[in-house]
Design a protein around this motif. Sequence first.
Motif, PDB file in Angstrom:
ATOM      1  N   ALA A  72      33.308  24.315   3.845  1.00 41.78           N
ATOM      2  CA  ALA A  72      32.866  24.311   5.238  1.00 41.78           C
ATOM      3  C   ALA A  72      32.168  25.614   5.591  1.00 41.78           C
ATOM      4  CB  ALA A  72      34.058  24.068   6.162  1.00 41.78           C
ATOM      5  N   GLY A  73      32.597  26.716   4.961  1.00 40.25           N
ATOM      6  CA  GLY A  73      31.974  28.003   5.233  1.00 40.25           C
ATOM      7  C   GLY A  73      30.500  28.026   4.871  1.00 40.25           C
ATOM      8  N   THR A  74      30.120  27.311   3.815  1.00 34.75           N
ATOM      9  CA  THR A  74      28.710  27.244   3.421  1.00 34.75           C
ATOM     10  C   THR A  74      27.882  26.563   4.497  1.00 34.75           C
ATOM     11  OG1 THR A  74      29.377  27.104   1.097  1.00 34.75           O
ATOM     12  CG2 THR A  74      27.118  26.460   1.632  1.00 34.75           C
ATOM     13  N   TYR A  75      28.381  25.450   4.994  1.00 34.42           N
ATOM     14  CA  TYR A  75      27.674  24.748   6.070  1.00 34.42           C
ATOM     15  C   TYR A  75      27.600  25.611   7.328  1.00 34.42           C
ATOM     16  CZ  TYR A  75      28.078  20.434   3.321  1.00 34.42           C
ATOM     17  OH  TYR A  75      27.981  19.481   2.352  1.00 34.42           O
ATOM     18  N   ASN A  76      28.697  26.291   7.656  1.00 35.73           N
ATOM     19  CA  ASN A  76      28.713  27.136   8.853  1.00 35.73           C
ATOM     20  C   ASN A  76      27.691  28.263   8.755  1.00 35.73           C
ATOM     21  OD1 ASN A  76      30.740  25.736  10.222  1.00 35.73           O
ATOM     22  ND2 ASN A  76      32.366  26.881   9.218  1.00 35.73           N
ATOM     23  N   SER A  77      27.531  28.820   7.560  1.00 39.69           N
ATOM     24  CA  SER A  77      26.593  29.928   7.384  1.00 39.69           C
ATOM     25  C   SER A  77      25.154  29.505   7.653  1.00 39.69           C
ATOM     26  CB  SER A  77      26.711  30.496   5.966  1.00 39.69           C
ATOM     27  OG  SER A  77      26.320  29.523   4.998  1.00 39.69           O
ATOM     28  N   VAL A  78      24.878  28.212   7.502  1.00 42.65           N
ATOM     29  CA  VAL A  78      23.543  27.682   7.789  1.00 42.65           C
ATOM     30  C   VAL A  78      23.452  27.200   9.239  1.00 42.65           C
ATOM     31  CG1 VAL A  78      21.870  25.878   7.218  1.00 42.65           C
ATOM     32  CG2 VAL A  78      23.172  27.007   5.401  1.00 42.65           C
ATOM     33  N   ALA A  79      24.461  26.452   9.669  1.00 44.65           N
ATOM     34  CA  ALA A  79      24.407  25.789  10.972  1.00 44.65           C
ATOM     35  C   ALA A  79      24.497  26.760  12.138  1.00 44.65           C
ATOM     36  CB  ALA A  79      25.530  24.755  11.066  1.00 44.65           C
ATOM     37  N   ARG A  80      25.313  27.805  12.019  1.00 43.54           N
ATOM     38  CA  ARG A  80      25.523  28.700  13.165  1.00 43.54           C
ATOM     39  C   ARG A  80      24.260  29.438  13.580  1.00 43.54           C
ATOM     40  NH1 ARG A  80      31.487  30.637  11.101  1.00 43.54           N
ATOM     41  NH2 ARG A  80      32.674  28.943  12.109  1.00 43.54           N
ATOM     42  N   PRO A  81      23.588  30.175  12.683  1.00 43.77           N
ATOM     43  CA  PRO A  81      22.355  30.846  13.131  1.00 43.77           C
ATOM     44  C   PRO A  81      21.263  29.869  13.539  1.00 43.77           C
ATOM     45  CG  PRO A  81      22.675  31.088  10.746  1.00 43.77           C
ATOM     46  CD  PRO A  81      23.935  30.516  11.292  1.00 43.77           C
ATOM     47  N   LEU A  82      21.123  28.752  12.812  1.00 48.50           N
ATOM     48  CA  LEU A  82      20.105  27.766  13.183  1.00 48.50           C
ATOM     49  C   LEU A  82      20.387  27.178  14.559  1.00 48.50           C
ATOM     50  CD1 LEU A  82      19.002  25.487  10.190  1.00 48.50           C
ATOM     51  CD2 LEU A  82      17.573  26.725  11.803  1.00 48.50           C
ATOM     52  N   GLY A  83      21.659  26.877  14.827  1.00 50.02           N
ATOM     53  CA  GLY A  83      22.031  26.314  16.119  1.00 50.02           C
ATOM     54  C   GLY A  83      21.747  27.269  17.258  1.00 50.02           C
ATOM     55  N   GLY A  94      45.571  39.745   6.510  1.00 51.51           N
ATOM     56  CA  GLY A  94      45.242  39.387   5.134  1.00 51.51           C
ATOM     57  C   GLY A  94      45.508  37.922   4.847  1.00 51.51           C
ATOM     58  N   GLY A  95      45.525  37.550   3.588  1.00 53.58           N
ATOM     59  CA  GLY A  95      45.782  36.170   3.193  1.00 53.58           C
ATOM     60  C   GLY A  95      44.541  35.305   3.256  1.00 53.58           C
ATOM     61  N   GLU A  96      44.759  33.980   3.202  1.00 56.10           N
ATOM     62  CA  GLU A  96      43.641  33.028   3.173  1.00 56.10           C
ATOM     63  C   GLU A  96      42.816  33.077   4.448  1.00 56.10           C
ATOM     64  OE1 GLU A  96      45.003  29.154   2.262  1.00 56.10           O
ATOM     65  OE2 GLU A  96      45.781  29.672   0.285  1.00 56.10           O
ATOM     66  N   GLY A  97      43.492  33.284   5.587  1.00 57.35           N
ATOM     67  CA  GLY A  97      42.769  33.332   6.853  1.00 57.35           C
ATOM     68  C   GLY A  97      41.763  34.458   6.888  1.00 57.35           C
ATOM     69  N   ALA A  98      42.184  35.642   6.470  1.00 54.59           N
ATOM     70  CA  ALA A  98      41.279  36.790   6.450  1.00 54.59           C
ATOM     71  C   ALA A  98      40.166  36.588   5.433  1.00 54.59           C
ATOM     72  CB  ALA A  98      42.070  38.054   6.125  1.00 54.59           C
ATOM     73  N   GLN A  99      40.513  36.045   4.275  1.00 59.36           N
ATOM     74  CA  GLN A  99      39.514  35.809   3.242  1.00 59.36           C
ATOM     75  C   GLN A  99      38.448  34.822   3.715  1.00 59.36           C
ATOM     76  OE1 GLN A  99      41.152  34.407  -0.451  1.00 59.36           O
ATOM     77  NE2 GLN A  99      39.161  34.257  -1.457  1.00 59.36           N
ATOM     78  N   GLY A 100      38.889  33.774   4.434  1.00 58.51           N
ATOM     79  CA  GLY A 100      37.942  32.789   4.942  1.00 58.51           C
ATOM     80  C   GLY A 100      36.964  33.384   5.930  1.00 58.51           C
ATOM     81  N   LEU A 101      37.431  34.312   6.779  1.00 60.09           N
ATOM     82  CA  LEU A 101      36.540  34.959   7.735  1.00 60.09           C
ATOM     83  C   LEU A 101      35.565  35.903   7.048  1.00 60.09           C
ATOM     84  CD1 LEU A 101      38.899  35.818  10.745  1.00 60.09           C
ATOM     85  CD2 LEU A 101      37.203  33.993  10.598  1.00 60.09           C
ATOM     86  N   LEU A 102      36.056  36.701   6.128  1.00 56.94           N
ATOM     87  CA  LEU A 102      35.211  37.693   5.467  1.00 56.94           C
ATOM     88  C   LEU A 102      34.178  37.045   4.555  1.00 56.94           C
ATOM     89  CD1 LEU A 102      37.916  40.387   4.640  1.00 56.94           C
ATOM     90  CD2 LEU A 102      36.217  40.419   6.480  1.00 56.94           C
TER      91      LEU A 102
END
Length: 739
Positions: free
Chosen positions: A416-427, A487-495
Motif C-alpha cells: 500500500a505504501g507504494t501506491y500511496n507514494s504515487v497517489a498522495r502527491p498526484l492527488g 519504533g517497530g512496524e508502525g515506525a518502519q511503515g511511516l519512514l
Amino acid sequence: MLSYSFIGLLGLLVAFAVCLISILCLVVGCYSGRKNNLKGESLRWAGRLASVVTFVALTLCCAILVWCFMTGDVTIDYVVHNRSETTGMLGWLYKLAGLWAGREGSLLFWAWLITAFNTVVIWRTGKKDRALDSVAILITQLVVAAFVGVLLFSESNMPFTVIDSRYLDASDQLSAMASVLGMNSLLEHWAMAIHPPTLFIGYAGLTIPFAYAIAALVVNDDSADWVRACTPYAVFSWVFLGIGIGLGAVWAYVVLGWGGYWGWDPVENASLLPWLIGVALIHSFTIYRQRGAFKRWSIMCACLAFSFVILGTFITRSGLVQSVHAFEGDPVSLVLFLGLIILSLVAGIVGLVLRRKSFGAAGAGSDDDLESMMSRDAAYYVNNLIMIVFAVLLAYLTISSALPTFLPFGGQALSAGTYNSVARPLGIVYCALIAVCPLLGWRRTDPKAFWKKARIPGICAIVVFAVLMFYFVSYLLPSYNAIVAAGGEGAQGLLEQGPSWYYNGLAVVGFAVASLLFFNALFFTVKSWTAGGTLRARFPRIGGGLCHTAMAIILVGLIGSSMYVTERVAYIPYDEETDSSSESFVIQDFELVYAGNSVTDIGGNNILYQVDFTVYRDGVELGQVHPSVQLDAATQQQKLNASVMGFPLEDLFVVYRGVSLEGELSMDVRVNPLISFVWVGFGLLMVGAVLSLFARRPEVRTVVAEPAQSKKGSSAEQGVEAPGETASSDSDVEEPAHE
C-alpha cells in the motif's frame, strides 16, 4: 413440470438468439437505409424491438435465480453455493444479494443491466430514427452478445447448472456435505449487499458513452449530438460508481477489522479505475458540448472508461491477480475480457485515425490549441492528463504481479505504501488544479480579473489553513513523532514513505490546497445559486461547486485518516473465574476498561463472542464499545466485528481478535483522525453529482474570436460561456443562466 434450471437455460438461449437477430437487423438496416430508407427504417425498428426482447429474456433469467434464493429452492448449483440462511430484518437482502454474490450470477446481472440501459436508450430515442442512435444500440448489443455467449457456452459460467446429486439426500434435501456451502459470512453486511449492484450499474452505464463514441465514428458525425445523448448516462454511471466505492469503503472499515477503508487491493483499484476516467470523461464532454473542442479526448475517454470497466472485471474474475475480493480464476473469462479490452481500445484508436479530418481541430477560436498555460483550457487539458496518467499507472501497478519480471515491478505484489507514494502527491496536485481552475479565463487569463476572483476566497482560505495548522501542530505531528519514537512496524511503515520533512510537508501542502479549494468552490457554489435563470439551469453549476467543495473536505479527511493513524496491538490479561481483567488498555488519551463478555447463538450456525469495554478519556466516561468475533460453526470461518466510537475529529476503532493460548484477550485498537471528513465529503460529492442529472443541457456554442486589438477582447478571453455545464464544470457565473 419444467425445472427452474431448464427455464433459465431456455431464457439464456432466447436472449442470445434474439440478440443475434437484433444485431443482424441493425447492421442490415443501417446499411440498406442508405439506398431504401423505408426498408432500412423497418429493419432498424425490428432490431430495436429484438433488443427489448433480449432485456425481457434476461429479466426472466434473473427472476428465476431470485425466486430460488427467496424460496430456498436448491435445485440449481449456483443457488446452493451462494445462498444465505440469515434470518431477521436483513435476511431478505442477503438472499437477494445471492444473485450477484458469485461469478456466474454477477455476469448475468451485469448483462441484464446493459440491456436495461439499452432499453432506456430505445425508449428515449423511440420517435427518432437517427443512424447515430441505431449504431449505438448495435454496439451495446454486441457487448451483450459477448456476455450472454460466455454464460451460455462456458460450463464454468453457466448460472443454471443442476445441483450435483451428491449434495442431495434420498428426499432431495441438502445433505450434510452441502451444509458448508453458501454465502461467505463476510458478505452478509448491508453495505456489501448493496455495494456490488451499485458498481455494476456504473459499469453497465458506461457502455452507453462507449457505444455512442464508436457510433459517432462510424456515422462520421462530429457534432455534439452524441455527447448530449450520452452525458446523462455518463454522469449517472459515475455517481453509482462513486456510491459503490463508498459502500465498499464502509464495509471494509467495519467488517474486515483492519482499521481502514482503502487498502489498494487489486479489486478496490479495479472499481477506482473507471471512476477516475469518468472524471476526465465528464470534463471532456463539457468542453465538447459547450465549446466544440476536446473531440478526440471525449472519444478516447469513452473508450478508456469502458476498457477499464472490463479490466476491472478481468482482474476480479480471471484469477490473474490475487485478491481477498476476487472470484475463482476462469480461463474463459480471461479470454473474453482481454478481447473486449483490446477491441474497445483498438476501435477508438482506428476510428480516430480514419476520421481524423472530422474529429480533428474544432476550428479557429475554439480549437484544441492552447494560447496560454495560464488559462482554463490548459487546466482542463492538465486535468484530463492527470486522471488518465494516474489511471493507467494504477492499472499497471495493479497487474504488475502478473507481468514478466523483466518489466518494472514485474512479478511483484506491491505494498500500500507504494501506491500511496504515487497517489498522495498526484492527488494534491490535482486538487490544486481544480482549486485554481475557476479563477482562470478561457484562452488566457487577465491578471487583474484573476486577483479580483482570488482575493476574498484566498483570505478565507488563510484563516482555515491557520486552524488546520494548529490542529496539525498540536495533534497530528505529535502522533507522528510518537509512532516513530516507539519504533517497530508502525515506525518502519511511516519512514518507508519518505523522510519526516517530506511526509509532514506533504500534509501541510495538502491542507493549504484543501483550504483554497474549499473556499473557491464554496464561493462558486454561492454565485451559481444566486445567478439568474431557472433553478434547473443552475443545477449543473451548483452541483459542480458542491463536488469541488466535497473534494476539499475529502482531502482533509484523507490526510488525517491515512497518514496519522495511531495503532496499538496488545494482549490484556483475563481471569475467567472472576470474569475480570487486572489491566486496562491505553492508547493516546483513551483508556479501555474491561466490563464483561457474552456468547450468543445468532442462528445459521453462527456464534457471536463479544467483549465489552468502558471507554474513558482524561478520566471522563464516554460510553462502551462492543467488539466481537462471529464464528461459523460449520466452516469455522471467523468474522471480526469492529466497534467504532465516533467523535467529530477522530474515531476510536476497536477490534477483538479472540483469546490467546495463555487466556489473554487479543486487542487491536486504532485512533483514526479526521475520518468523518471522508464520509461527509463523499456524501456531498454524490449530492453534487446527482444535481447535475436534473440539468437542462444547452446546444453547443460556436465561439467566434474577435480581433486581438479589440478593447473588450473576445468572448473567450472574457470567460463568457453557455450555461448548464456538467457536475464537474468550472464555469464563471457572471452571466445569467438561460434555458
